[in-house]
Structures are given as structure tokens and as C-alpha cells.
Design a protein around this motif. Sequence first.
Motif: not given
Lengths: 531, 113
Positions: A258-266, A295-298
Amino acid sequence: MQSKNNPKNASITSGKHVSYWTDTSTLAEKKPLIENLTTDVVIVGGGIAGLSVAYCLALSGKKIVLVEDGLIGSGESGRTTAQFVTALDDRYYDFEKIFGEEKTKLIAESHRMAIEFAEETIRKEKIDCSFERVKGYLFRHPSDKNTLEEEFLAAQRAGVSVELVDKVPGILQSEKAICFLNQAQFHPMQYLQGLCKAIEEKGGKIFTGTHAEKIDHEGITTTEGFSVKAAQVVVATNNPVNNLFTMFEKQYPYRSYVIGALIKKGVLPKALWWDTGDFGSDPEMPPYHYVRVHPYDDQHDILISGGEDHRTGDTSNTQVPEESRYNLVEQWTRRYFPIGEIVYRWSGQVLEPMDGLGFIGRNPMDHDNVYIVTGDSGNGMTHCTFAGLLISDLINGRENKWEKLYKPSRFTFKTSAPVFKQMMHEFLGYLKQMPNFKSSEILSSIKNGEGKIVDMLEEKFGVYRDEKGSLTIVSAECSHLKCTLAWNKDELSWDCPCHGSRFTYEGKVINGPANFDLPAYRETEGTVEKK
Amino acid sequence: MGTIYFAIAIFGLTAIIGMYLLSLILRDKQIPKGAAIIHGLFAVIALVLLIVYCVGNEPGPLVSIVVFSIAALGGFIMGYRDITGRKVPKWLGVVHGLTALVGFIILLMFAFF
């Protein structure tokens, strides 16, 4: 927040890597059992299976004691991607061939019930775990000739709420898909902590840092010598630690990445996504990819994507070692989703049952009051929640129409080929254990960060030298049934390719069916002696 | 008698592997399962050959078969104890070996006297 990649993480989770869920939870201190107890039901295992069973039994008025040798969720429940689904790991058309149409309807119904029960529990107990209902999209892997139509029709016949869609929302490549309605996702560690609170409010007792060394029909005895006497015993350790032989030919351990990747909110809708699996890699059990968003951050969500499964302790199917599998997951994910930086990596383990359906019920060839929950395949969250309902009915003497379907003693002749394959796999593994009269290694040749099986003094040892040069030596024989272990460089663990037992590099058992640590040794004057 | 001589040869190989395995038990070392499996397989093959001989010939080495069967039972118990994590008692290893040796001597007497 970055993953705390520290070998000492084995104290809070079953591997070097820490999952996003564990990293974003407040972990309670260990609370070991320090007295003898008598109760109605003792449950071994503090993951979603054990806690679901405990909660359902507590609801029915039973006195419960639950013991967990690590922390709550420190096993596979903390390393999941936390989806509640009726879109099952094994296809509905396969279930129809194996079990028939009527039983396949029952299978679908059991998973739907489990999701509804979890939702109701979360509402009633006010558990804040980011639970939400979402749609799930099953789309074709490039190696798949075309199984979607067949699966859609079979899922419909099973009573699953599905639609065919021409385009999958959110993914970069346009794909037809089956949309499974009313799936769900949640934060598993928060859910487990909420269940713990609810169980304790109902009088249940939960002890962590407590290893059940002896388990039988009378209860358990811990390593420290404390006993819990119980009228009923439930073993919910993912891989049952009280069962030497009867289950292990019928289910097979696989590791998943498993990877956790950032993606722009929305950017992405709230949904689940799965492909139909890589038939090129394994036509019988094609490893598939699975994705969700949290959800990750703002500014960001975190896209959690997994796959690239392989048999535990054996990466020969694609010759890609454990630690490189995250790259394959990332490559696949980038093909379909606009992800950014990878901030988490972790692996987990699943047990694939011989006929695709889990095992919940009385332990085979045991007393009638001993129960197990295992064979979760890739649907552990849903399956284990259902286990709570089924085991509670069995213990309370209530009729349950799923009892026969899920019983662990079943043997499905139609899918028995893997059983013989498993026996051959074990036999060949044992056959390879031959004496080596010439030591092939000297310990000083093992480099920092290296782990391997070493032949010395006519025995096999698992040896790991950490980054600082400190040497750890353990027996290379699994403490379950003495298969030779394999080094997992990714999670710094010794993994058993026979039945999925796992141990830290120091030899502490972290996955069943083994229930005992590996003997440890020290280096003295160029040789080894037992500690 | 060819079958008997063949069985004797296989029992001989079995004994060589068995003596090595016994030395490991006596020294509290890991038992390599591959060697144990081959030891057991050879013993079973040889025992089956004796039984096959008995079916077609009289008299047969019945006493030897019984003694080897007892030894085989001991071997099975040791194998089970080993893979299930229990110590194999040294006395059991010695008794198993001696029982097999007695069976072997009886077989030699049957074959050559």
C-alpha cells in the motif's frame, strides 16, 4: 505527517512500516492482565474480528474478556485500507460456480448486513471514525479479456446493488465499470478504539500486551501464568494460533503493498476503485489494485492505493522483491490518478481461502465451545464485522442461516486443487531442508542492513545486521511447523512461506499461526550459542 | 530373494541417514526435514518391499516386518513431536534406532541363514 520508519515500530504494528491509520491514532498504553479471571467468553485477538465479536457478545449480555498480545489494531487491522464492501475479492460468477446461486445470494447478504451493522454501531455508539457511504467502481485490468459483463450479471443475481457505467469518475483513463452502490470507508483505528470504549462500557474487559500462550476449551493461560477461564473461547488472531493442521491446507497467505499519496483536495470524488486483477501474473488468483481517498490536511487528501500481491515469503511470481513492490503500486496508481508525493508505504497480509469464502465458526476437530475467525481474503473489515454477528449467534444458541456456509470444517471439493498444491509446496519446502556440513557464511561477512538465512554448525539461522552493525541471530525454523523462514527486507521480518507466520528480526512472533517466539542466539568467538 | 536383498540395501541407506539424524538429536540440533523425510520414505519403501515379498512367498520375514513397524511408529512420533515444536526425547531416538537395528538383524538372518 511522515511514516515513522523505525524497526522498533514492531512494538506498535506488525512491521517496520507504520500505516497511515496507526500514524494518525493516539495509541493507548499497554494494559496487561495481572490476575486470574473467570468469564463467559474469552476472545484472543484485538483486531476488528476480536472486537466485533466482543461487541456483539457484550450487546447480548455476555461477560467478555479480550486479550491482545500487542496493542489494539497492531496486527493486520491496522494495516488495511479500510473498506466495507459488497464488491468481493473473489468474483460473484466464481462464487456461483462454487456454491450455486442461492448460496451466493447469502454471501452477498452477509456482507451487506455487516456494513449496515457497522454503520448502525457507529451511529449508536457515536464513534468518530470518518465513516461514509461511497460508491465503488470495478474496472478492467488491461490483462482482463472481459469479465465485467459476467460479474455484473452475477452480482445482480446475488442481489447486490450494481449499475454499469461508461466512465469511472476520477480516473485518468476512460473505462467502463461496474458501480457498486452503498459501499463504505472509515478510519479503522478510530473505529477499533470506539468499539473498545463501547465494549468496556458494557462491562467487557480488554487487556493488551497480553500473550495467550496456551489456548484450549477451558480458556487461556498467558505467558506470565495468568489464566482466564471461560465457557466459550474465540480465537480471532487473523491466522488462528490454536490450530496446528486443519486450516492451513485450506488457506494461503499473501502479502499486499500500500502507498499513501498526496492528491489535491477535491480532485477526486469520495469513492472506492478496484481493477479486476492482473491475469498475466496469476490467472487463478489475479492480484488486483484497490484505491480509496481520505482527508489529509487543508489542501490535500491522501489517496491510499494497494496491490502487487504475492505469496508470503515468495516473490518468484514476478521476481520483484518485497521492497520494490511499492514502485509497481505507484506506477499503476500514476497511470490512473493524478497523485503527488508518496508519504506512506506499508504492507499487509491476507489469507486467501481455498473457495474464496472466509471461515467463521467452530474450530474443526476441537471442542464445541472453541471458535475461530479466519480466511478474510481481501475483505477483512466486512468479513470480520460479520463474524461478530455470526459468532454471537452461535454462542448464544440462536439459529443462523450462514452457519453452514461459513463453517471452518467445510471442504469444497470443486476448489480442492489449491489444497494439494499447498501440500506439495510444504513438502518441497521441507525437502529442501538438507544438512549443510560446510558453513557457507561467516557472520562477519554479513553487511549492515542485510538479513539472510545462514547455514552454520549444521543448523539454519536467521541473521540480521542492523544499520548500526548490531547482529541479531534467531532460529530459521518457524515455531509453527518448522518450515524454513524467508527474510522480508521491506518489513525487517522473518516470514514463513508455508502458512504465513511472521516474526520480527529479533524473533518475536507478530503473525500467526505460530504462537511462540523464535529461539534467539548470540555470537561468541566466531560461533553461536543459545541465549 | 532379490526383493529381500533390495530391501536390505534400502534399509542400509535408511540406517546411514538415521545414524546422522540420531547424532543431531543427541546433540540437541535442528533436524533437517529433508533428510528426515528421505529417511522415512526409504524405510517405508523397504517395509513395503518386505510385505510384497510376504504376499508372494512363504515363509516371509514376518517378525522383521513387525519389528520395523514398531520402529516406524516411533519414527512417526518423533517426526510429529519435532514439527510441532516439542523436543524429541533422546531416549526415543535411541530406542527407535535400536528397534530398527534389531529388525535389520532379524532380516539379515532371514536372508542369509
